[in-house]
Design an enzyme around this catalytic site. Sequence first.
Site, PDB file in Angstrom:
ATOM      1  N   HIS A 188     -26.863  46.036 -26.053  1.00  0.00           N
ATOM      2  CA  HIS A 188     -27.233  44.898 -25.212  1.00  0.00           C
ATOM      3  C   HIS A 188     -28.633  45.105 -24.680  1.00  0.00           C
ATOM      4  CE1 HIS A 188     -27.571  42.746 -21.373  1.00  0.00           C
ATOM      5  NE2 HIS A 188     -26.651  41.896 -21.811  1.00  0.00           N
ATOM      6  N   GLY A 189     -28.904  46.300 -24.161  1.00  0.00           N
ATOM      7  CA  GLY A 189     -30.243  46.675 -23.753  1.00  0.00           C
ATOM      8  C   GLY A 189     -30.555  46.508 -22.284  1.00  0.00           C
ATOM      9  N   ASP A 190     -29.737  45.746 -21.558  1.00  0.00           N
ATOM     10  CA  ASP A 190     -29.938  45.574 -20.114  1.00  0.00           C
ATOM     11  C   ASP A 190     -28.580  45.373 -19.461  1.00  0.00           C
ATOM     12  OD1 ASP A 190     -31.133  45.275 -17.639  1.00  0.00           O
ATOM     13  OD2 ASP A 190     -31.712  43.184 -17.951  1.00  0.00           O
ATOM     14  N   LEU A 191     -27.663  46.301 -19.761  1.00  0.00           N
ATOM     15  CA  LEU A 191     -26.260  46.099 -19.408  1.00  0.00           C
ATOM     16  C   LEU A 191     -25.957  46.669 -18.031  1.00  0.00           C
ATOM     17  CD1 LEU A 191     -23.666  44.888 -20.335  1.00  0.00           C
ATOM     18  CD2 LEU A 191     -23.121  47.011 -21.533  1.00  0.00           C
ATOM     19  N   ASN A 195     -25.417  41.235 -15.493  1.00  0.00           N
ATOM     20  CA  ASN A 195     -25.453  40.585 -16.801  1.00  0.00           C
ATOM     21  C   ASN A 195     -24.076  40.564 -17.460  1.00  0.00           C
ATOM     22  OD1 ASN A 195     -28.167  39.936 -16.693  1.00  0.00           O
ATOM     23  ND2 ASN A 195     -28.826  41.807 -17.723  1.00  0.00           N
TER      24      ASN A 195
END
Length: 346
Positions: A225-228, A232
Site C-alpha cells: 500500500h505504501g502509506d498504511l 487510510n
Amino acid sequence: MVDPLRDLPSVDAALRRQVDPSVLAVLPDVEEVLRVEKGYKSAWAQAWRLDVRHKDGKTESYFMKVSYGHHGREALKGEFESTAAIHSIVPNFCPDPIAWGTLTNEPDAHFYLCKYYDFFEGVPNPTSFCKKLAELHSCHLSPEGKFGFHCTTYNGDLPQDNTWSDTWEDFFSKGLRHVLKIREERAGPSAELDELLPALFEKVIPRLLRPMESNGRSIRPSLVHGDLWCGNTGIVDENTEDGIVYDPASFWAHNEYELGNWRPQRNHFDAKYFEAYHSVMPRTDPVEDYDDRNALYALRFNFHAATLFPNDESYLQMAIEEIRRLTEKYPEGYNEGQFSMVRSKI
C-alpha cells in the site's frame, strides 16, 4: 482556488450543470444527479460525495477527490494506478477505482473517482485485515522481478522515487535519499542530521538490508500500500469490523516495509496487528534483524511526516534519535562472512 462544484441547488438540472462533464462522462448512464456534498479537505486535496440514479433505476454513491496543478494531477494518477493494482490482487481490500482525469471546465483541476463507503468508527479487525494484507503481499508479479512502480506515487503531496531497481537495498536507498532531498527543500538543512547520514547509508542500510539478498537469499517484490496507517483504512462492516484500505502510495517492495508505518504509536496499529500479520507471513531471514529492519523502515515514514509537516520538528528528532541508535549498534556495517549460512526465505 475555485471549487469545481459550488452553490449547489437541489434540482437535477442545476446539479448536472455543477458536476463537471468529465466526471459525468465516466459514470455509467446517469439519469439523475441526486446530491453533491463536500467532504474533508486537506492541504492538497478536496473530497466530494456524489449520489446519482442510473438509468437502470439503481442509486449509487461515489467518492471524488479533486487536486490542482501538475503534482495534483500526478498524485491522483498515482492513487488510481495504486488502487487498481491492489484491486486486481485482492478486490475486497480496497474501493474499485473508476477513473481519474482532468476537469473540462477547469483545466488546472484533476479528479479521482471510486465507490463511496460509509465507514464505522475504529480500526479494522486485526485477523481479517492482516489476512487480506498478507494475501496482497503474497503476490509476486512485479515486472521482471524488480522493485519500483510504473508511475510516480505520492504520500500526501510528497512524490516518491519509484524508479525500477534490481535490488531492494538499492531501491530503498534511492527512495530515502529522494525523501531527504525534498525534506531539506521544504524545511531547510539540519547539521545534526547531515552528520549522521553517511553512516546510515554506508553502514546501517547495507548491514540490515543486504543480508536478505546475499549468500543465496533473495527477496521477491511484493505490492505494498505504501502509506498504511489507521487514517487510510476504514471499517465497512460494523458487526465483523472487516476493513478496507484506500489512498495508497504503492510500489513493489520488501513486504516488511509496509509494517514500518505501524511502529510509531501515532498510527494505531499495535502489537495485535504485527502478531496477526506474522501468523500468516513469516519474518524474513535473518530473523534476528527483524526489529531493527522495522525501525529502519519506520525511519522513512518519520521522514515522510517531517517533509509533509516541516514546521513540526518532532518527526525529525524521532528520526535522528533512531539513526543515532542504529549507527551506534552497527558501527562496522555489513560483513559478508557473518551471513554465510543460507536459511529459509519468503
